[in-house]
Design a protein around this motif. Structure first.
Motif, PDB file in Angstrom:
ATOM      1  N   ASN A   3       0.765  -1.067   0.127  1.00  0.00           N
ATOM      2  CA  ASN A   3      -0.004   0.030  -0.003  1.00  0.00           C
ATOM      3  C   ASN A   3       0.964   1.204  -0.027  1.00  0.00           C
ATOM      4  O   ASN A   3       1.730   1.394   0.916  1.00  0.00           O
ATOM      5  N   THR A   5      -0.614   4.628  -1.376  1.00  0.00           N
ATOM      6  CA  THR A   5      -1.299   6.064  -0.989  1.00  0.00           C
ATOM      7  C   THR A   5      -2.914   5.527  -0.827  1.00  0.00           C
ATOM      8  O   THR A   5      -3.583   6.609  -0.605  1.00  0.00           O
ATOM      9  N   ASN A   6      -3.161   4.328  -1.383  1.00  0.00           N
ATOM     10  CA  ASN A   6      -4.674   4.237  -1.367  1.00  0.00           C
ATOM     11  C   ASN A   6      -4.963   3.776   0.023  1.00  0.00           C
ATOM     12  O   ASN A   6      -4.479   3.474   0.875  1.00  0.00           O
ATOM     13  N   THR A   7      -6.349   4.009   0.273  1.00  0.00           N
ATOM     14  CA  THR A   7      -6.963   3.914   1.494  1.00  0.00           C
ATOM     15  C   THR A   7      -7.323   2.395   1.795  1.00  0.00           C
ATOM     16  O   THR A   7      -7.737   1.623   0.826  1.00  0.00           O
ATOM     17  N   VAL A   8      -7.151   2.122   2.766  1.00  0.00           N
ATOM     18  CA  VAL A   8      -7.199   0.561   3.344  1.00  0.00           C
ATOM     19  C   VAL A   8      -8.378   0.934   4.390  1.00  0.00           C
ATOM     20  O   VAL A   8      -8.354   1.538   5.469  1.00  0.00           O
ATOM     21  N   GLU A  25      -8.282  -2.864   0.444  1.00  0.00           N
ATOM     22  CA  GLU A  25      -7.942  -1.651  -0.394  1.00  0.00           C
ATOM     23  C   GLU A  25      -9.338  -1.219  -0.703  1.00  0.00           C
ATOM     24  O   GLU A  25     -10.048  -1.907  -1.252  1.00  0.00           O
ATOM     25  N   GLU A  26      -9.628   0.068  -0.311  1.00  0.00           N
ATOM     26  CA  GLU A  26     -10.896   0.480  -0.529  1.00  0.00           C
ATOM     27  C   GLU A  26     -11.122   0.820  -2.082  1.00  0.00           C
ATOM     28  O   GLU A  26     -10.396   1.301  -2.647  1.00  0.00           O
ATOM     29  N   ASN A  27     -12.423   0.177  -2.368  1.00  0.00           N
ATOM     30  CA  ASN A  27     -12.693   0.986  -3.715  1.00  0.00           C
ATOM     31  C   ASN A  27     -14.355   0.832  -3.692  1.00  0.00           C
ATOM     32  O   ASN A  27     -15.017   0.878  -2.574  1.00  0.00           O
ATOM     33  N   THR A  30     -15.951  -2.469  -1.437  1.00  0.00           N
ATOM     34  CA  THR A  30     -14.928  -3.079  -0.363  1.00  0.00           C
ATOM     35  C   THR A  30     -15.422  -4.135   0.389  1.00  0.00           C
ATOM     36  O   THR A  30     -14.592  -5.093   0.549  1.00  0.00           O
TER      37      THR A  30
END
Length: 101
Positions: A3, A5-8, A25-27, A30
């Motif tokens: 990871n 830079t992505n939000t987890v 990893e947020e999408n 999620t």
């Protein structure tokens, strides 16, 4: 997967046959991804079976890292090494039920 830079998001599967804490990893979907990762890495025949056992609990990063630091087997690790390992873990379990090891 590392990871950068992505939000987890962190999920605890604590109502299920096997405990797990996952870093996902947020999408756009999620929670669905969390179920799939649980089946892939922890257990269960399929996502529907795991969903029937209940929703995982989303926990904040501070709670997740505290549980990770306190987990059995991490006692001899340095804070630096644990922090690096925690931050690099994405789309994988951070903790799993000891009976699976």
């Amino acid at each position: 997967m590392e990871n950068k830079t992505n939000t987890v998001k962190y999920y605890e599967f604590n109502q299920h046959d096997y405990y797990a804490m996952l870093a996902v990893e947020e999408n756009e979907d999620t929670i669905e991804k969390a179920f799939k990762l649980y089946v892939e890495y922890v257990g269960g025949e399929n996502v529907d079976e795991i969903k029937e056992e209940g929703e995982p609990t989303e926990i904040d990063k501070n709670s997740a890292i505290l549980k990770y630091f306190q987990a059995n087997g991490n006692e001899d690790e340095t804070v630096r090494d644990l922090t690096l390992s925690f931050n690099r873990t994405v789309d994988l379990p951070l903790l799993v039920d000891g009976s699976l090891l």
